[in-house]
Design a protein around this motif. Sequence first.
Motif, PDB file in Angstrom:
ATOM      1  N   GLY A 395      -2.334   7.115  -4.415  1.00  0.00           N
ATOM      2  CA  GLY A 395      -1.383   6.127  -4.557  1.00  0.00           C
ATOM      3  C   GLY A 395      -0.415   5.942  -3.400  1.00  0.00           C
ATOM      4  O   GLY A 395       0.114   5.027  -2.951  1.00  0.00           O
ATOM      5  N   GLY A 396      -0.059   6.992  -2.797  1.00  0.00           N
ATOM      6  CA  GLY A 396       0.486   7.063  -1.672  1.00  0.00           C
ATOM      7  C   GLY A 396      -0.210   6.556  -0.453  1.00  0.00           C
ATOM      8  O   GLY A 396       0.569   5.839   0.530  1.00  0.00           O
ATOM      9  N   ALA A 397      -1.431   6.676  -0.529  1.00  0.00           N
ATOM     10  CA  ALA A 397      -2.447   6.145   0.553  1.00  0.00           C
ATOM     11  C   ALA A 397      -2.290   4.403   0.188  1.00  0.00           C
ATOM     12  O   ALA A 397      -2.127   3.694   1.274  1.00  0.00           O
ATOM     13  CB  ALA A 397      -3.795   6.511   0.506  1.00  0.00           C
ATOM     14  N   VAL A 398      -2.615   3.999  -0.860  1.00  0.00           N
ATOM     15  CA  VAL A 398      -2.140   2.625  -0.973  1.00  0.00           C
ATOM     16  C   VAL A 398      -1.064   1.930  -0.519  1.00  0.00           C
ATOM     17  O   VAL A 398      -1.032   0.854  -0.044  1.00  0.00           O
ATOM     18  CB  VAL A 398      -2.615   2.257  -2.372  1.00  0.00           C
ATOM     19  N   LEU A 399      -0.102   2.607  -0.934  1.00  0.00           N
ATOM     20  CA  LEU A 399       1.356   2.142  -0.367  1.00  0.00           C
ATOM     21  C   LEU A 399       1.309   1.979   0.817  1.00  0.00           C
ATOM     22  O   LEU A 399       1.953   1.390   1.600  1.00  0.00           O
ATOM     23  CB  LEU A 399       2.290   3.064  -1.138  1.00  0.00           C
ATOM     24  N   THR A 400       1.119   3.262   1.678  1.00  0.00           N
ATOM     25  CA  THR A 400       1.018   3.366   3.164  1.00  0.00           C
ATOM     26  C   THR A 400       0.375   2.089   3.816  1.00  0.00           C
ATOM     27  O   THR A 400       0.844   1.365   4.718  1.00  0.00           O
ATOM     28  CB  THR A 400       0.395   4.745   3.529  1.00  0.00           C
ATOM     29  N   ILE A 401      -0.824   1.955   3.359  1.00  0.00           N
ATOM     30  CA  ILE A 401      -1.684   0.550   3.933  1.00  0.00           C
ATOM     31  C   ILE A 401      -0.999  -0.561   3.549  1.00  0.00           C
ATOM     32  O   ILE A 401      -0.874  -1.460   4.546  1.00  0.00           O
ATOM     33  CB  ILE A 401      -3.117   0.697   3.403  1.00  0.00           C
ATOM     34  N   ALA A 402      -0.619  -0.666   2.415  1.00  0.00           N
ATOM     35  CA  ALA A 402       0.005  -1.989   2.207  1.00  0.00           C
ATOM     36  C   ALA A 402       1.384  -2.168   2.724  1.00  0.00           C
ATOM     37  O   ALA A 402       1.569  -3.387   3.406  1.00  0.00           O
ATOM     38  CB  ALA A 402       0.438  -2.120   0.505  1.00  0.00           C
ATOM     39  N   LEU A 403       2.452  -1.104   2.998  1.00  0.00           N
ATOM     40  CA  LEU A 403       3.540  -1.523   3.623  1.00  0.00           C
ATOM     41  C   LEU A 403       3.363  -1.488   5.258  1.00  0.00           C
ATOM     42  O   LEU A 403       3.781  -2.354   5.815  1.00  0.00           O
ATOM     43  CB  LEU A 403       4.385  -0.452   3.582  1.00  0.00           C
ATOM     44  N   ASN A 404       2.288  -0.884   5.759  1.00  0.00           N
ATOM     45  CA  ASN A 404       2.067  -1.081   7.142  1.00  0.00           C
ATOM     46  C   ASN A 404       1.506  -2.331   7.547  1.00  0.00           C
ATOM     47  O   ASN A 404       1.762  -3.009   8.411  1.00  0.00           O
ATOM     48  CB  ASN A 404       0.796  -0.137   7.552  1.00  0.00           C
ATOM     49  N   PHE A 405       0.878  -3.006   6.549  1.00  0.00           N
ATOM     50  CA  PHE A 405       0.162  -4.537   6.681  1.00  0.00           C
ATOM     51  C   PHE A 405       1.161  -5.610   6.560  1.00  0.00           C
ATOM     52  O   PHE A 405       1.285  -6.220   7.551  1.00  0.00           O
ATOM     53  CB  PHE A 405      -0.914  -4.445   5.350  1.00  0.00           C
ATOM     54  N   VAL A 406       2.190  -5.094   5.705  1.00  0.00           N
ATOM     55  CA  VAL A 406       3.466  -6.181   5.668  1.00  0.00           C
ATOM     56  C   VAL A 406       4.342  -6.127   6.806  1.00  0.00           C
ATOM     57  O   VAL A 406       4.908  -6.818   7.313  1.00  0.00           O
ATOM     58  CB  VAL A 406       4.034  -5.923   4.193  1.00  0.00           C
ATOM     59  N   LEU A 407       4.773  -4.653   7.082  1.00  0.00           N
ATOM     60  CA  LEU A 407       5.796  -4.359   8.060  1.00  0.00           C
ATOM     61  C   LEU A 407       5.558  -4.428   9.409  1.00  0.00           C
ATOM     62  O   LEU A 407       6.350  -4.601  10.352  1.00  0.00           O
ATOM     63  CB  LEU A 407       6.470  -3.225   7.571  1.00  0.00           C
ATOM     64  N   ILE A 408       4.159  -3.778   9.867  1.00  0.00           N
ATOM     65  CA  ILE A 408       4.081  -3.850  11.238  1.00  0.00           C
ATOM     66  C   ILE A 408       4.103  -5.300  12.017  1.00  0.00           C
ATOM     67  O   ILE A 408       4.668  -5.320  12.956  1.00  0.00           O
ATOM     68  CB  ILE A 408       2.561  -3.242  11.503  1.00  0.00           C
ATOM     69  N   PRO A 409       3.614  -6.560  11.362  1.00  0.00           N
ATOM     70  CA  PRO A 409       3.883  -7.599  12.019  1.00  0.00           C
ATOM     71  C   PRO A 409       5.251  -7.837  12.231  1.00  0.00           C
ATOM     72  O   PRO A 409       5.537  -8.710  12.909  1.00  0.00           O
ATOM     73  CB  PRO A 409       3.048  -8.594  11.180  1.00  0.00           C
ATOM     74  N   LEU A 410       6.054  -7.367  11.258  1.00  0.00           N
ATOM     75  CA  LEU A 410       7.405  -7.885  11.108  1.00  0.00           C
ATOM     76  C   LEU A 410       8.446  -6.928  12.062  1.00  0.00           C
ATOM     77  O   LEU A 410       9.251  -7.482  12.893  1.00  0.00           O
ATOM     78  CB  LEU A 410       8.064  -7.889   9.637  1.00  0.00           C
ATOM     79  N   LEU A 411       8.067  -5.742  12.037  1.00  0.00           N
ATOM     80  CA  LEU A 411       8.977  -4.632  12.749  1.00  0.00           C
ATOM     81  C   LEU A 411       8.253  -3.729  13.556  1.00  0.00           C
ATOM     82  O   LEU A 411       9.002  -2.885  13.888  1.00  0.00           O
ATOM     83  CB  LEU A 411       9.559  -3.967  11.570  1.00  0.00           C
ATOM     84  N   GLY A 412       7.007  -3.823  13.965  1.00  0.00           N
ATOM     85  CA  GLY A 412       6.569  -2.919  14.850  1.00  0.00           C
ATOM     86  C   GLY A 412       6.223  -1.680  14.312  1.00  0.00           C
ATOM     87  O   GLY A 412       6.224  -1.351  13.092  1.00  0.00           O
ATOM     88  N   TYR A 413       6.593  -0.555  15.147  1.00  0.00           N
ATOM     89  CA  TYR A 413       6.470   0.770  14.759  1.00  0.00           C
ATOM     90  C   TYR A 413       7.620   1.158  13.937  1.00  0.00           C
ATOM     91  O   TYR A 413       7.636   2.191  12.995  1.00  0.00           O
ATOM     92  CB  TYR A 413       6.088   1.660  15.850  1.00  0.00           C
ATOM     93  N   LEU A 414       8.825   0.518  13.735  1.00  0.00           N
ATOM     94  CA  LEU A 414       9.748   0.880  12.848  1.00  0.00           C
ATOM     95  C   LEU A 414       9.433   0.475  11.394  1.00  0.00           C
ATOM     96  O   LEU A 414       9.403   1.250  10.618  1.00  0.00           O
ATOM     97  CB  LEU A 414      10.875  -0.055  13.217  1.00  0.00           C
ATOM     98  N   GLY A 415       8.293  -0.507  11.291  1.00  0.00           N
ATOM     99  CA  GLY A 415       7.716  -0.692   9.984  1.00  0.00           C
ATOM    100  C   GLY A 415       6.902   0.652   9.603  1.00  0.00           C
ATOM    101  O   GLY A 415       6.944   0.810   8.356  1.00  0.00           O
ATOM    102  N   SER A 416       6.215   0.875  10.422  1.00  0.00           N
ATOM    103  CA  SER A 416       5.164   2.019  10.403  1.00  0.00           C
ATOM    104  C   SER A 416       6.163   3.262   9.912  1.00  0.00           C
ATOM    105  O   SER A 416       5.702   3.998   8.586  1.00  0.00           O
ATOM    106  CB  SER A 416       4.322   2.572  11.339  1.00  0.00           C
ATOM    107  N   ALA A 417       7.162   3.608  10.345  1.00  0.00           N
ATOM    108  CA  ALA A 417       8.090   4.772  10.096  1.00  0.00           C
ATOM    109  C   ALA A 417       8.524   4.516   8.652  1.00  0.00           C
ATOM    110  O   ALA A 417       8.802   5.555   7.639  1.00  0.00           O
ATOM    111  CB  ALA A 417       9.136   4.860  11.058  1.00  0.00           C
TER     112      ALA A 417
END
Length: 501
Positions: A395-417
């Motif tokens: 469940g955590g892995a799915v959330l990680t991938i989904a949030l990185n997919f959404v947030l990296i284009p918007l916030l860069g590495y801040l989205g990954s954090a």
Amino acid sequence: MSVAKKLASQTAVYGVSSIVGRVLTYLLVPIYTAAFSAAEYGVVTGLYAYVSFLNVVFTYGMETTFFRFANRPGTDRKELYDRVLSLLLISTALLTVLLMLLARPLLGLLEIPPGHERYAVWVALILGLDALTAIPFARLRLENKARKFAGIKLAGIVANVVLNLFFIVFCPAVMSGKWLPSLQPLVTHLYDPSVGVGYVFLSNLFASGLTLLLLGRELLDFRFRLNLSFLKPLLAYAYPLMLMGLAGMVNETLDRILLPKWLPDNFYPGQSSLTAVGIYGACYKLSIFMSLVIQAFRYAAEPFFFAQSTEKNSPATFAMILKWFTLCCAVIFVGISLNVEDFGRLFLRRPEYLQGLVVVPILLLANLFLGVYYNLSVWFKLTDKTYYGTYIGAGGAVLTIALNFVLIPLLGYLGSAIATLACYFMMAILCWRLGERHFPVPYPALRLGLWLLFASGLVALGWWLQPQNWWVRHAWHAGLTLLFLAALWLVEQPRRAMAGK
């Protein structure tokens, strides 16, 4: 409290190798950030992300499995050791060869240009050597040989640091004539400037080989025995742990693999995607102070929890341990987050790295919740319901991938954090709620939640109000840190006798 003191003393011994060793390794960060550009350091960050991920594949949950079965009544520990290490020896050889053959595709995923395949080969050998040391190290932990464990770990780390300094600092200085030019003929035979960041991996490889040699007594005591019927229950227990570990590594390291793929072109003007990975990876290192405590705690806690599982008051003991672990980590979170400017300038030697410091408080809090999760996960390991760990990790892995997919284009590495924090918070909450049903422990959840809210509020206040004057700013941050420490002392000190409450 005697039980907790025993765990604390073992944690301290393991912490010598973990903390001192990590600090020595961490002192290489200024060397790396001074010697290599962010793009070059991005290669190191990316490949070590794979190392963390593949370490789980190479050991596939066998360390925890070894502890669990070794503590079962009537188990012949020597036979168990031989069987597990025999299986690991075969699988390690196969996986190492396979990884060598896949060197080019692996580098392609990180957008590393052709000609660096030898880096991936060295990484494969590092993984293989480290996997072979896993069970001998687990045996030392099981036998409470913490000092020997710490000594060997520390020797390997020191060797790695010394070799890094030799190849990255000493040899270039000699070749340029800055230091001891008379040694140039000798250094020419040992040093090839074209290897570049590859010396980071070569140094690690030599250190891993030394560690294996220092475990010679445990390896010479080994007898090859392979019986699939004997191993079947071990594998049944281990494979959910492996899946859980893989999911955990997705949560911990996948962001550094996904970042160069999902970061839009020119998101950071004038910087390549590998540069962004290098900046993020270097700033991620500043969360190491939290990781040090967690790692030292895990080394001591896993065999400790299994040994305590049959005690009548074990739930109260587990609750007390979680409380003080969380409060100690909260102090680290506040102290580092409010003074990250100083840590950043001390360890990140090029200005281009400092722009990523905003991720540090987020990653520190994320790692705090990861440590809480490790504490809470005791329930499914003691009840042999390790598949719950797989579900939570997945469940955590799915959330990680989904949030990185959404947030990296918007916030860069801040989205990954932010994705990392959201993942570990969700895993901790989910593990706590499930544990209440299957293995009730009187954790002071509300109390700890309020402390973490207070700590986060102080950090946010410190970042929101940033006086321009250097002295005023540092006094302000020091005052907030002392406020948190004073509050902890005033509230928790009178409750020492009721630490588990």
